[in-house]
Design a protein around this motif. Structure first.
Motif: not given
Length: 161
Positions: A28-30, A33, A110, A113, A116-117, A120
């Motif tokens: 996922r994005y997190e 990251e 992901d 979302r 959202t990402w 970012r």
């Protein structure tokens, strides 16, 4: 005897690396990251692509040539982030084998979302792929929107290594 040891070690490393490419981590994005931050001591090339994206598929052989050239440099790392659906994971694995992708491949699951990402990663990214981001010391230093030539990829790496 030293040459036999070196050749054996090289073969073992290549075998292990090939074995890693038979499986793809779904993140996922997190997670991505965090992964980018873990490589803070390297020049990190992060390419977003998909198996169904013509320009992505076209540029990948150039990326692999460059990745092979710099693979021995401990200050360099390339990660290919597939934006294929997680349901298509087997197709991604088959693609990796067929195209002999030598960089680490992650599958970013992901899609819900995205709005959202994507900003970012880069405020100017409109969501189209391919996109390549370059990080050094954990900070983004360059954003390439669209297909990237082998020459531009090498130039960006050389300037920042």
């Amino acid at each position: 005897m030293k040459n036999i040891v070196k050749i054996s070690a090289l073969f073992l490393c290549c075998s292990v690396f090939k074995a890693q490419q038979t499986e793809v981590s779904v993140v996922r994005y997190e997670d991505l990251e965090k992964r980018i931050q873990q490589e803070h001591d390297k020049l990190l090339v992060v390419n977003f692509w998909s198996t169904t994206c013509g320009p992505c598929v076209k540029e990948l052989p150039h990326f692999m040539e460059v990745n092979t050239k710099y693979a021995g440099n401990q200050m360099y790392k390339m990660i290919l982030v597939s934006l294929d659906r997680s349901a298509d994971k087997e197709r991604v694995i088959k693609f990796i084998k067929n195209k002999n992708l030598t960089a680490e491949v992650l599958l970013l699951d992901d899609i819900k979302r995205m709005n959202t990402w994507i900003p970012r990663f880069e405020k100017d990214w409109d969501g189209n792929i391919p996109v390549t981001l370059f990080y050094k010391n954990g900070s983004k230093i360059y954003f390439n929107d669209g297909e990237m030539s082998k020459e531009d990829l090498e130039k960006t790496i050389k300037e920042n290594l």
